[in-house]
Design a protein around this motif. Sequence first.
Motif: not given
Length: 116
Positions: A19-22, A24-26, A41-43
Amino acid sequence: MTIGQRDIGAVEAFLVDLITAGVDGPLPMLGSAEWSAADESTQLAALAAWALGGIRELDPRVIEVRCAAELAAHALRMKAAAVDVHSAADWADQARRHEAQQRALRARAQPYGAAV
């Protein structure tokens, strides 16, 4: 085979890292157009947040709080239903009294011996 608390802790740590790996934002909701358009990464972070929420459901304190909230909501719904029933009964009672008053007024307005 049972899952131990230590195993759950290791999975939680792995998910938090995802979750915290790079990111930013919601995080986008899973399956949404924003999630589909997001980078990998966001997915993964959104999926990890969803999975972490599911793991947190195993915590007895979370289950206890959720059950208490459900019981309170149920009690409020039942109270609202009871108020609605009493309100309906009050309206019906008022309607019966009004009808009786109207009949009494009509009876007084009729000549003696005439049908009501």
